[in-house]
Motif scaffolding. Sequence first.
Motif, PDB file in Angstrom:
ATOM      1  N   ASN A 144     -12.607  -0.292  -5.417  1.00 37.54           N
ATOM      2  CA  ASN A 144     -11.647  -0.772  -6.412  1.00 37.54           C
ATOM      3  C   ASN A 144     -11.391   0.260  -7.508  1.00 37.54           C
ATOM      4  O   ASN A 144     -10.271   0.376  -8.008  1.00 37.54           O
ATOM      5  CB  ASN A 144     -12.139  -2.090  -7.018  1.00 37.54           C
ATOM      6  N   ARG A 145     -12.431   1.017  -7.857  1.00 35.99           N
ATOM      7  CA  ARG A 145     -12.223   2.074  -8.860  1.00 35.99           C
ATOM      8  C   ARG A 145     -11.391   3.203  -8.276  1.00 35.99           C
ATOM      9  O   ARG A 145     -10.629   3.854  -8.991  1.00 35.99           O
ATOM     10  CB  ARG A 145     -13.579   2.598  -9.351  1.00 35.99           C
ATOM     11  N   SER A 146     -11.520   3.437  -6.978  1.00 35.02           N
ATOM     12  CA  SER A 146     -10.706   4.478  -6.342  1.00 35.02           C
ATOM     13  C   SER A 146      -9.232   4.084  -6.313  1.00 35.02           C
ATOM     14  O   SER A 146      -8.349   4.947  -6.345  1.00 35.02           O
ATOM     15  CB  SER A 146     -11.211   4.772  -4.927  1.00 35.02           C
ATOM     16  N   ILE A 147      -8.956   2.782  -6.257  1.00 35.86           N
ATOM     17  CA  ILE A 147      -7.570   2.300  -6.341  1.00 35.86           C
ATOM     18  C   ILE A 147      -7.029   2.580  -7.743  1.00 35.86           C
ATOM     19  O   ILE A 147      -5.867   2.989  -7.914  1.00 35.86           O
ATOM     20  CB  ILE A 147      -7.491   0.786  -6.024  1.00 35.86           C
ATOM     21  N   ASP A 148      -7.861   2.377  -8.759  1.00 35.44           N
ATOM     22  CA  ASP A 148      -7.455   2.704 -10.137  1.00 35.44           C
ATOM     23  C   ASP A 148      -7.149   4.194 -10.261  1.00 35.44           C
ATOM     24  O   ASP A 148      -6.184   4.584 -10.937  1.00 35.44           O
ATOM     25  CB  ASP A 148      -8.568   2.330 -11.125  1.00 35.44           C
ATOM     26  N   LEU A 149      -7.973   5.013  -9.616  1.00 34.84           N
ATOM     27  CA  LEU A 149      -7.758   6.463  -9.644  1.00 34.84           C
ATOM     28  C   LEU A 149      -6.435   6.802  -8.973  1.00 34.84           C
ATOM     29  O   LEU A 149      -5.664   7.624  -9.489  1.00 34.84           O
ATOM     30  CB  LEU A 149      -8.911   7.168  -8.928  1.00 34.84           C
ATOM     31  N   MET A 150      -6.162   6.172  -7.849  1.00 35.61           N
ATOM     32  CA  MET A 150      -4.906   6.403  -7.147  1.00 35.61           C
ATOM     33  C   MET A 150      -3.703   6.106  -8.045  1.00 35.61           C
ATOM     34  O   MET A 150      -2.765   6.899  -8.148  1.00 35.61           O
ATOM     35  CB  MET A 150      -4.830   5.521  -5.900  1.00 35.61           C
ATOM     36  N   GLN A 151      -3.745   4.967  -8.723  1.00 38.51           N
ATOM     37  CA  GLN A 151      -2.643   4.596  -9.603  1.00 38.51           C
ATOM     38  C   GLN A 151      -2.474   5.592 -10.744  1.00 38.51           C
ATOM     39  O   GLN A 151      -1.351   5.946 -11.103  1.00 38.51           O
ATOM     40  CB  GLN A 151      -2.880   3.193 -10.167  1.00 38.51           C
ATOM     41  N   SER A 152      -3.568   6.057 -11.296  1.00 39.56           N
ATOM     42  CA  SER A 152      -3.513   7.020 -12.402  1.00 39.56           C
ATOM     43  C   SER A 152      -2.859   8.323 -11.957  1.00 39.56           C
ATOM     44  O   SER A 152      -2.064   8.921 -12.697  1.00 39.56           O
ATOM     45  CB  SER A 152      -4.927   7.308 -12.928  1.00 39.56           C
ATOM     46  N   ILE A 153      -3.179   8.757 -10.737  1.00 43.92           N
ATOM     47  CA  ILE A 153      -2.582   9.995 -10.219  1.00 43.92           C
ATOM     48  C   ILE A 153      -1.088   9.819 -10.015  1.00 43.92           C
ATOM     49  O   ILE A 153      -0.278  10.675 -10.379  1.00 43.92           O
ATOM     50  CB  ILE A 153      -3.266  10.404  -8.898  1.00 43.92           C
ATOM     51  N   TYR A 154      -0.697   8.690  -9.440  1.00 49.72           N
ATOM     52  CA  TYR A 154       0.722   8.439  -9.205  1.00 49.72           C
ATOM     53  C   TYR A 154       1.495   8.350 -10.518  1.00 49.72           C
ATOM     54  O   TYR A 154       2.611   8.873 -10.629  1.00 49.72           O
ATOM     55  CB  TYR A 154       0.915   7.157  -8.393  1.00 49.72           C
ATOM     56  N   TYR A 155       0.930   7.681 -11.513  1.00 49.72           N
ATOM     57  CA  TYR A 155       1.588   7.576 -12.816  1.00 49.72           C
ATOM     58  C   TYR A 155       1.874   8.961 -13.382  1.00 49.72           C
ATOM     59  O   TYR A 155       2.972   9.232 -13.880  1.00 49.72           O
ATOM     60  CB  TYR A 155       0.714   6.799 -13.801  1.00 49.72           C
ATOM     61  N   LEU A 156       0.872   9.833 -13.314  1.00 50.76           N
ATOM     62  CA  LEU A 156       1.034  11.173 -13.871  1.00 50.76           C
ATOM     63  C   LEU A 156       2.097  11.956 -13.114  1.00 50.76           C
ATOM     64  O   LEU A 156       3.022  12.500 -13.718  1.00 50.76           O
ATOM     65  CB  LEU A 156      -0.296  11.930 -13.824  1.00 50.76           C
ATOM     66  N   TYR A 173      -0.459  13.435  -4.314  1.00 51.52           N
ATOM     67  CA  TYR A 173      -0.221  12.149  -3.646  1.00 51.52           C
ATOM     68  C   TYR A 173      -1.207  11.934  -2.498  1.00 51.52           C
ATOM     69  O   TYR A 173      -1.716  10.820  -2.300  1.00 51.52           O
ATOM     70  CB  TYR A 173       1.204  12.086  -3.097  1.00 51.52           C
ATOM     71  N   LYS A 174      -1.471  12.990  -1.719  1.00 46.73           N
ATOM     72  CA  LYS A 174      -2.394  12.869  -0.584  1.00 46.73           C
ATOM     73  C   LYS A 174      -3.809  12.560  -1.057  1.00 46.73           C
ATOM     74  O   LYS A 174      -4.513  11.737  -0.462  1.00 46.73           O
ATOM     75  CB  LYS A 174      -2.374  14.156   0.250  1.00 46.73           C
ATOM     76  N   ILE A 175      -4.226  13.228  -2.141  1.00 46.39           N
ATOM     77  CA  ILE A 175      -5.550  12.945  -2.697  1.00 46.39           C
ATOM     78  C   ILE A 175      -5.606  11.503  -3.189  1.00 46.39           C
ATOM     79  O   ILE A 175      -6.592  10.789  -2.972  1.00 46.39           O
ATOM     80  CB  ILE A 175      -5.875  13.915  -3.856  1.00 46.39           C
ATOM     81  N   ALA A 176      -4.527  11.061  -3.825  1.00 44.79           N
ATOM     82  CA  ALA A 176      -4.462   9.702  -4.375  1.00 44.79           C
ATOM     83  C   ALA A 176      -4.634   8.654  -3.287  1.00 44.79           C
ATOM     84  O   ALA A 176      -5.367   7.674  -3.459  1.00 44.79           O
ATOM     85  CB  ALA A 176      -3.131   9.492  -5.103  1.00 44.79           C
TER      86      ALA A 176
END
Length: 258
Positions: A144-156, A173-176
């Motif tokens: 679930n924290r990795s999903i938060d990380l994904m969203q943060s990367i996409y936002y940026l 995007y691929k890392i996200a």
Amino acid sequence: MGALKKQYSGAPKKLILYEKCINFAKEMFEISEEFPDGIVRDLIKKSAAAILTNTAESRATMYYAKEFSHLNVAIGGISQIKSLIEIALVRSFITFGQYNQIDSDATELLKMSFSLIKRFKENVGNAEVNKWRIDDFQQSNLYNRSIDLMQSIYYLVDCIEFDISLKEADKAYKIAVNTPLLIASGIGQFNMKVRINKFNQVQENLRGLKILVERFQDLSYEHRAYLNNIEECRIQVVKLLNNYFGRLTSSNKVEQAK
């Protein structure tokens, strides 16, 4: 279980799970076709195809070890799909109703796959089979924290897309996407070696993210909060991943002691 041979192999078409995998693959190809994110779309199609082909090969092989291996890969693919559709939901590619239906279908495939694996009790010791269990990655703080990380990367990246190269944006995007995907497929694994391999890939992904984010240090002040949020999430995922590794190592030592 190594070289134990089955009395006969079966035709995939006679396996109910295989028929359900065909319908599920068709559903995944159709629903993902309109996704604006090519990375998510391609990964969903790849995972759906892997589920189908490995289910078929598990049925056709003459050896229990190969059947188990193929079913294990199929189970990993189902976990990937469950993660990818959650990403699609978070990014508003599908509705909550669509998400619930796909997740329910994927869960049914998991249960049917587990039932097939339980048949190995007849060919290996019960104690060994009882160790074949996996956790629900959707209940994991790490996932679930990795999903938060994904969203943060996409936002940026979505905010600064004109300030960075397409190559850098694509890598971000691929890392996200791959971080939660690898975690989901790692947790959803019977095979411990495969699980550890997936988590090692996550660590490599996170190192790549750290290097990538360092290139964005010259961004304007208004974007600094996004960078800080990414780094905070990245550090938390690293800590949770290390903790998970520690529990795996500890559990393995206990089993060996027995």
